[in-house]
Design a protein around this motif. Structure first.
Motif, PDB file in Angstrom:
ATOM      1  N   PRO A   4       0.807  -1.220   0.000  1.00  0.00           N
ATOM      2  CA  PRO A   4       0.000   0.000   0.000  1.00  0.00           C
ATOM      3  C   PRO A   4       0.848   1.282   0.000  1.00  0.00           C
ATOM      4  N   PHE A   5       0.418   2.237  -0.815  1.00  0.00           N
ATOM      5  CA  PHE A   5       1.164   3.480  -0.976  1.00  0.00           C
ATOM      6  C   PHE A   5       1.376   4.198   0.353  1.00  0.00           C
ATOM      7  N   TRP A   6       0.334   4.294   1.169  1.00  0.00           N
ATOM      8  CA  TRP A   6       0.410   5.065   2.421  1.00  0.00           C
ATOM      9  C   TRP A   6       1.399   4.432   3.403  1.00  0.00           C
ATOM     10  N   ASP A   7       1.422   3.105   3.449  1.00  0.00           N
ATOM     11  CA  ASP A   7       2.356   2.413   4.339  1.00  0.00           C
ATOM     12  C   ASP A   7       3.796   2.641   3.889  1.00  0.00           C
ATOM     13  N   HIS A   8       3.991   2.687   2.576  1.00  0.00           N
ATOM     14  CA  HIS A   8       5.321   2.949   2.014  1.00  0.00           C
ATOM     15  C   HIS A   8       5.817   4.324   2.472  1.00  0.00           C
ATOM     16  N   VAL A   9       4.961   5.325   2.308  1.00  0.00           N
ATOM     17  CA  VAL A   9       5.316   6.693   2.692  1.00  0.00           C
ATOM     18  C   VAL A   9       5.604   6.789   4.189  1.00  0.00           C
ATOM     19  N   LEU A  10       4.724   6.216   4.999  1.00  0.00           N
ATOM     20  CA  LEU A  10       4.881   6.335   6.445  1.00  0.00           C
ATOM     21  C   LEU A  10       6.122   5.623   6.958  1.00  0.00           C
ATOM     22  N   GLY A  11       6.531   4.555   6.282  1.00  0.00           N
ATOM     23  CA  GLY A  11       7.758   3.867   6.686  1.00  0.00           C
ATOM     24  C   GLY A  11       8.967   4.785   6.612  1.00  0.00           C
ATOM     25  N   TYR A  12       9.073   5.518   5.519  1.00  0.00           N
ATOM     26  CA  TYR A  12      10.207   6.441   5.360  1.00  0.00           C
ATOM     27  C   TYR A  12      10.017   7.710   6.192  1.00  0.00           C
ATOM     28  N   TRP A  13       8.763   8.143   6.362  1.00  0.00           N
ATOM     29  CA  TRP A  13       8.497   9.312   7.204  1.00  0.00           C
ATOM     30  C   TRP A  13       8.956   9.067   8.641  1.00  0.00           C
ATOM     31  N   LYS A  14       8.577   7.925   9.177  1.00  0.00           N
ATOM     32  CA  LYS A  14       8.970   7.593  10.548  1.00  0.00           C
ATOM     33  C   LYS A  14      10.485   7.436  10.662  1.00  0.00           C
ATOM     34  N   ALA A  15      11.099   6.838   9.635  1.00  0.00           N
ATOM     35  CA  ALA A  15      12.560   6.675   9.645  1.00  0.00           C
ATOM     36  C   ALA A  15      13.259   8.032   9.610  1.00  0.00           C
ATOM     37  N   SER A  16      12.675   8.988   8.882  1.00  0.00           N
ATOM     38  CA  SER A  16      13.288  10.323   8.801  1.00  0.00           C
ATOM     39  C   SER A  16      13.209  11.055  10.135  1.00  0.00           C
ATOM     40  N   LEU A  17      12.167  10.762  10.916  1.00  0.00           N
ATOM     41  CA  LEU A  17      12.048  11.370  12.242  1.00  0.00           C
ATOM     42  C   LEU A  17      13.014  10.729  13.224  1.00  0.00           C
ATOM     43  N   GLU A  18      13.148   9.409  13.126  1.00  0.00           N
ATOM     44  CA  GLU A  18      14.012   8.674  14.042  1.00  0.00           C
ATOM     45  C   GLU A  18      15.494   8.826  13.686  1.00  0.00           C
ATOM     46  N   SER A  19      15.790   8.931  12.389  1.00  0.00           N
ATOM     47  CA  SER A  19      17.192   9.008  11.932  1.00  0.00           C
ATOM     48  C   SER A  19      17.330  10.099  10.881  1.00  0.00           C
ATOM     49  N   PRO A  20      17.225  11.375  11.284  1.00  0.00           N
ATOM     50  CA  PRO A  20      17.244  12.469  10.311  1.00  0.00           C
ATOM     51  C   PRO A  20      18.555  12.612   9.547  1.00  0.00           C
ATOM     52  N   LYS A  21      19.630  12.048  10.072  1.00  0.00           N
ATOM     53  CA  LYS A  21      20.895  12.102   9.340  1.00  0.00           C
ATOM     54  C   LYS A  21      21.006  10.974   8.314  1.00  0.00           C
TER      55      LYS A  21
END
Length: 337
Positions: free
Chosen positions: A210-227
């Motif tokens: 699912p498209f939304w799950d794909h987006v949220l996976g990277y969104w959450k990763a960007s918050l947890e590991s912004p570098k």
């Protein structure tokens, strides 16, 4: 080796025991996965929460079992039809801006996918990771895999490789994906109807969905590991492309110097990578396909517009997608606006 030559041939590869084990795992797991009708040539299979083609699934398994990341690796990550070609061009131009003159740039002769290699595709066709392993550092690579299916060796805290991710309004993603699917369908197959594709997309049963799950996976990763993960929105890049170029350069630790700013190098990159410029290059007008790569360069360029969905979706369809989006994003802190 040029990607066009690479993708036009199948390697004669004699797998060792390690690769044979991966192939056996693939053969064993495939029959157990729930299937769904593919949008063009193949079926999709539900694997660890996402719908993958056999191409993506085997490529993913080979990647997980055998790929060795380097600390300098840069990964352009996207769900399909979110601006992959554009982001590949921007990242390549930013990282290699000291190596090429804008008047005679590789992007005027080659499609961005020939300069930023598609990870699971190259590994699937090669039958191994040997082609990717042989690329010089820093390697610029691309993937459509959701973050949860990217090898842990690339995403854990011990890895220094970086991901640049871009997402897009799901209504535009769906329309772009529907057009793209109909370009790729075999001549003897009727076009996939808008309504049929819409139903599949809403259920999450589209390539790498699912498209939304794909987006949220990277969104959450960007918050947890912004570098490690830089998260971009297609609409923001369209609105402020120069700011995006600077942001990507800062993230990749190759910021523009005051001298480069005075020479308007940022603006040169924006112009070079614009839809208008790239789509008008002769190499990207090429509509020829071959058996190794059934996608032509021209297939990657349609409109590149924000909001084109209004020309295709009924108000009811748009409302249905908006409701799914609101439900999926509730409580995440993310929105597409």
């Amino acid at each position: 080796m040029e990607a066009s030559k690479f993708f036009s041939r199948m390697e004669e590869f004699e797998p060792d025991e390690g690769y044979q084990k991966t192939y056996r795992s693939f053969d064993e797991v495939l029959p157990s996965l729930p299937p769904s009708k593919g949008w063009w040539l193949d079926q999709l299979f539900h694997y660890q929460g996402f719908w993958l083609s056999t191409f993506a699934l085997r490529g993913s398994m080979l990647l997980n079992d055998h790929f060795k990341p380097r600390p300098t690796d840069i990964i352009v990550a996207t769900s399909p039809k979110c601006g992959t070609t554009w982001l590949r061009a921007l990242v390549f131009s930013i990282v290699n801006r000291h190596s090429f003159d804008f008047s005679d740039h590789p992007l005027s002769k080659m499609n961005p996918q020939e300069l930023v290699f598609f990870l699971e595709g190259a590994i699937y066709i090669d039958g191994s990771t040997s082609f990717i392993d042989g690329l010089p550092s820093p390697r610029l690579l691309s993937t459509h895999l959701p973050y949860s299916l990217v090898p842990k060796s690339m995403t854990d805290d011990t890895s220094d490789c970086r991901f640049v991710y871009i997402c897009r309004d799901p209504k535009d993603v769906f329309i772009s994906k529907w057009h793209f699917a109909n370009k790729l369908r075999a001549k003897d197959l009727p076009p996939i109807a808008l309504e049929e594709a819409f139903d599949s997309f809403c259920k999450g049963a589209s390539h790498y969905g699912p498209f939304w799950d794909h987006v949220l996976g990277y969104w959450k990763a960007s918050l947890e590991s912004p570098k490690k993960v830089l998260f971009l929105k297609y609409e923001d890049v369209k609105k402020q492309p120069s700011d995006c170029v600077r942001k990507v350069a800062e993230f990749l630790e190759v910021p523009f110097s005051p001298e480069e700013e005075s020479k308007e190098i940022v603006e040169e990159i924006v112009k070079l990578c614009s839809f208008e410029n790239m789509s008008n290059q002769e190499v990207n007008k090429n509509a020829t396909r071959n058996s190794g790569r059934p996608i032509s360069n021209s297939d990657f360029f349609r409109k590149g517009e924000v909001g084109d969905w209004v020309n295709h979706l009924s108000p009811q369809m748009a409302e249905a997608l908006d409701q799914i989006t609101e439900q999926k994003l509730q409580g995440t802190g993310f929105n597409f606006r």
